[in-house]
Scaffold this active site. Sequence first.
Site, PDB file in Angstrom:
ATOM      1  NE  ARG A  16      -2.019  33.971 -14.742  1.00  0.00           N
ATOM      2  CZ  ARG A  16      -3.355  33.304 -14.515  1.00  0.00           C
ATOM      3  NH1 ARG A  16      -4.344  34.269 -14.245  1.00  0.00           N
ATOM      4  NH2 ARG A  16      -3.184  32.334 -14.497  1.00  0.00           N
ATOM      5  CE  LYS A 350      35.013  32.141   9.442  1.00  0.00           C
ATOM      6  NZ  LYS A 350      36.031  31.817   8.402  1.00  0.00           N
TER       7      LYS A 350
HETATM    8  C1  UD1 Z   1      -7.725  27.608 -12.790  1.00  0.00           C
HETATM    9  C2  UD1 Z   1      -9.071  27.152 -13.385  1.00  0.00           C
HETATM   10  C3  UD1 Z   1     -10.376  28.156 -12.790  1.00  0.00           C
HETATM   11  C4  UD1 Z   1     -10.127  28.153 -11.344  1.00  0.00           C
HETATM   12  C5  UD1 Z   1      -8.836  28.332 -10.823  1.00  0.00           C
HETATM   13  C6  UD1 Z   1      -8.690  28.395  -9.467  1.00  0.00           C
HETATM   14  C7  UD1 Z   1      -9.165  25.896 -15.400  1.00  0.00           C
HETATM   15  C8  UD1 Z   1      -8.897  26.185 -16.919  1.00  0.00           C
HETATM   16  N1  UD1 Z   1      -9.242  27.199 -14.831  1.00  0.00           N
HETATM   17  O1  UD1 Z   1      -7.676  28.691 -13.314  1.00  0.00           O
HETATM   18  O2  UD1 Z   1     -11.416  27.647 -13.180  1.00  0.00           O
HETATM   19  O3  UD1 Z   1     -10.951  29.144 -10.788  1.00  0.00           O
HETATM   20  O4  UD1 Z   1      -7.633  27.779 -11.370  1.00  0.00           O
HETATM   21  O5  UD1 Z   1      -7.530  28.871  -8.894  1.00  0.00           O
HETATM   22  O6  UD1 Z   1      -8.625  24.942 -14.997  1.00  0.00           O
HETATM   23  N2  UD1 Z   1      -1.559  23.605 -15.059  1.00  0.00           N
HETATM   24  C9  UD1 Z   1      -0.709  22.573 -15.621  1.00  0.00           C
HETATM   25  N3  UD1 Z   1      -0.589  22.436 -16.932  1.00  0.00           N
HETATM   26  C10 UD1 Z   1      -0.947  23.495 -17.782  1.00  0.00           C
HETATM   27  C11 UD1 Z   1      -1.873  24.566 -17.175  1.00  0.00           C
HETATM   28  C12 UD1 Z   1      -1.713  24.716 -15.801  1.00  0.00           C
HETATM   29  O7  UD1 Z   1      -0.046  21.851 -14.947  1.00  0.00           O
HETATM   30  O8  UD1 Z   1      -1.144  23.459 -19.101  1.00  0.00           O
HETATM   31  C13 UD1 Z   1      -1.516  23.827 -13.700  1.00  0.00           C
HETATM   32  C14 UD1 Z   1      -0.906  24.851 -12.966  1.00  0.00           C
HETATM   33  O9  UD1 Z   1       0.538  24.997 -12.587  1.00  0.00           O
HETATM   34  C15 UD1 Z   1      -1.850  25.066 -11.913  1.00  0.00           C
HETATM   35  C16 UD1 Z   1      -3.068  24.819 -12.355  1.00  0.00           C
HETATM   36  O10 UD1 Z   1      -2.798  23.702 -13.432  1.00  0.00           O
HETATM   37  O11 UD1 Z   1      -1.361  24.689 -10.722  1.00  0.00           O
HETATM   38  C17 UD1 Z   1      -4.031  26.137 -12.662  1.00  0.00           C
HETATM   39  O12 UD1 Z   1      -3.472  26.466 -13.875  1.00  0.00           O
HETATM   40  P1  UD1 Z   1      -3.560  27.974 -14.037  1.00  0.00           P
HETATM   41  O13 UD1 Z   1      -3.100  28.546 -15.387  1.00  0.00           O
HETATM   42  O14 UD1 Z   1      -3.098  28.737 -12.645  1.00  0.00           O
HETATM   43  O15 UD1 Z   1      -5.105  28.207 -14.048  1.00  0.00           O
HETATM   44  P2  UD1 Z   1      -5.937  29.622 -13.423  1.00  0.00           P
HETATM   45  O16 UD1 Z   1      -6.115  30.566 -14.516  1.00  0.00           O
HETATM   46  O17 UD1 Z   1      -5.829  29.954 -12.267  1.00  0.00           O
HETATM   47 CA    CA Z   2      -4.296  29.552 -10.815  1.00  0.00          CA
END
Ligand code: UD1
Ligand code: CA
Length: 462
Positions: A16, A350
Amino acid sequence: MHGLTTVILAAGEGKRMRSRQPKVLHELCGRPLISYSLRLARMVGDRIVLVVGPNADGVRAVAGDGVGIVEQRERLGTGHAVLQARPQCEAVVGPILVLPSDVPLLSVETIERLVGHHATTGAAATLLTAIVDRPHGYGRVLRQGGRVKRIVEDRDATDDEKKVSEINTSVYCFDSRRLWPALERVRPENDQGEYYLTDAIGLLAKAGGRIEAIAVEDPEEALGVNDRRQLAALAAIQRRRILDRHMLAGVTIMDPATTYIDDTVTIGPDTVIYPNVIIDVASEIGGDCVIGAGCQIRATRLGDRVSLKPYCVLTESVIDNGAVMGPFCHLRPKSHVGENAEIGNFIELKKAKVGRRTKAHHVGYLGDVTIGDGANIGAGTVFVNYDGAAKHQTVVGDGAFVGSNTSIVAPLTIGEGAYVAAGSVITKDVPADALAVERAPQVVKEGWAARRREKRAAKPKE
Ligand code: UD1
Ligand code: CA
């Protein structure tokens, strides 16, 4: 907390953000997002395991030494990400704290409260939640009879579930013995086809495990960065916190709404900052300084009592105590202005070293030059450092006087106490205490103008 292991999830693509660089390297008030989670983990626990995605050299570099790094090759979701950390956590018997890498405003106090609560209740897992006005986009915490039963993601939630205002912050404390078996049972049965860490909560609850939850006192702490609008919104909050910290420490900030100070900047007490100022990249500002309107200070160190008049642009330079600068001066990298020196308007430096009490008040270019103490550089002086192929150095001795509108063609040396007459183009060394003049002698023709007028008056009109 002793014996606490933190797993930081930083492998997400950050789709995003619509960016070529990983989300966690985007900066919030001058520090990459990931550094906020790392700082928190260092402050509350002992060991850190960081889960990164492929091609994450930049993220590894920010983490530095002392952090265990595991790669999540395929981004199959937050639950899958935590599982990648398992080999590094095999010996852990205590609690495991899970932190996201995109929720940067969390405070140490909140995390300590979470970990403390987890320890006293002996829960299978403890969630950090937030009660927010606009829960859209976040996972909702679903309870039954007051107890947490599961978490549903926004995209998987029913209309009724979407009305729940308690959201998952993505910060959890797990009992390590119960975490891994639960994670292995997570299935990618959701809208995104991912292995959700949130599902481990539902599974633990179903198996009779106790799920605890505490809410953040200030919901701002729970805000996450998924896109650049959120990045800007969080930066505004963090910026205000940084300004508050400086003001409480004795810095006067006239207009916080237009003052931008990075998280990495230090400022001494009784310094006054006028509106529209930007100070970033680990600049260090001393005490009793005045930073005039519109100044931009980057990676620069100011001593005490330095006065910047409006609109100075300073980069990678050092300014010693009591110097007076501007308005409108430009310090390019590797410049050093000595104690009580005065650099005036429309002067560019500089790689210039200017000695103590030396003055260059009006219009000029000081490039690749070392000027001693107590020298005077007249208006419009240009150190001609570039011959079209290479840059050359000039040295000006203590107490030298360079007259106005002079070009000093490097390389050369002007000795201590020497004088250079105004309007000269200097191409040879000037010995100490000598005078150098380089210009055509002035010719005076007495009465010339009067004779010309008479001549014209005598001419018959056409
Ligand atoms: C996530 C939570 C959601 C919460 C929100 C809070 C899940 C499924 N959802 O959603 O319930 O309200 O955070 O901010 O956990 N990441 C990885 N590997 C992956 C996917 C993600 O390391 O395969 C890491 C991302 O870098 C990030 C974190 O996990 O730091 C959360 O991932 P993101 O995709 O941002 O989840 P949200 O949709 O924000
Ligand atoms: Ca997030």
